[in-house]
Design an enzyme around this catalytic site. Structure first.
Site: not given
Length: 233
Positions: A27, A150
């Protein structure tokens, strides 16, 4: 810096300074400084955490477990590479806290540029950092007191699986990885992301019971964020 919301708007943040901007194997990773929120971490242009209000998010993820279970000896955090949830978890003195993060670059960046969020959590003798895919990690046999989700609720950018199939699979694996009576806590996106809220209210009861939802305003997100905690069935 622009952070896109899944709820029909975008937020633009003033950049005082760019501390890091790089494409990792997974990313785009950016860390900036902002006058109001301090250091801020973005993944693929989406805000993850800010120094000045990280406690709102981290407390919302961890406190429900303490309120409902009082204490836990073993906990796994799925995602959370900025270290904030890990730091908050360690404050409650578990015997062992595992953090499973696929992108090591996020951890390294947090340690170097965002100590205000992670502190010394990654160096704690009670912390075990696992570099890898959280879904694959859960395929192994585990017996945790608590698991903190998360990860994103929008996995379209990280997997070829359909969203529903991904969530069914990982929720099932979370359930199997918890002790009897074990707890799960998770972030559930913006309260205005009605598609996600509807989906979770349909899915979660299949795997968990005594589900409690809580809404917390996160200033740097500029919106209310939904969190859920529950007990394994």
């Amino acid at each position: 810096m622009t952070s896109f919301s899944g709820t029909g708007f975008e937020v633009k943040y003033y950049i005082d300074k760019v501390l890091l901007s790089k494409q990792t194997a997974y990313q785009q990773l950016d860390i900036i400084t902002n006058k109001n929120f301090g250091r801020m971490m973005f993944l693929d242009k989406d805000l993850q955490i800010s120094e000045r209000d990280a406690h709102h998010y981290n407390n919302a993820m961890v406190t429900p477990l303490i309120e409902r279970q009082n204490a836990f000896s073993s906990v796994a955090i799925l995602g959370g590479g900025d270290g904030g949830v890990l730091r908050e978890t360690l404050r409650h003195k578990p015997e062992k806290a595992y953090l499973i993060e696929i992108d090591e670059e996020v951890i390294l960046a947090a340690k170097e540029y965002m100590p205000g969020v992670c502190g010394k959590a990654f160096d704690s003798r009670k912390a075990s950092i696992v570099l890898g895919d959280a879904n694959e990690f859960l395929e192994q046999k585990h017996d945790f007191d608590a698991i903190i989700y998360d990860l994103t609720m929008h996995p379209e950018s990280i997997t070829d699986m359909e969203r529903m199939d991904f969530l069914k699979q990982i929720f099932s694996r979370i359930r199997k990885s918890l002790k009897s009576g074990g707890m799960v806590s998770m972030q559930c996106c913006s309260e205005f992301d009605m598609e996600t809220q509807t989906l979770l209210k349909k899915l979660l009861p299949r795997y968990f019971r005594h589900i409690v939802y809580k809404t917390v305003f996160i200033p740097s997100f500029c919106e209310n964020w939904v969190f859920a905690s529950a007990e394994v069935r």
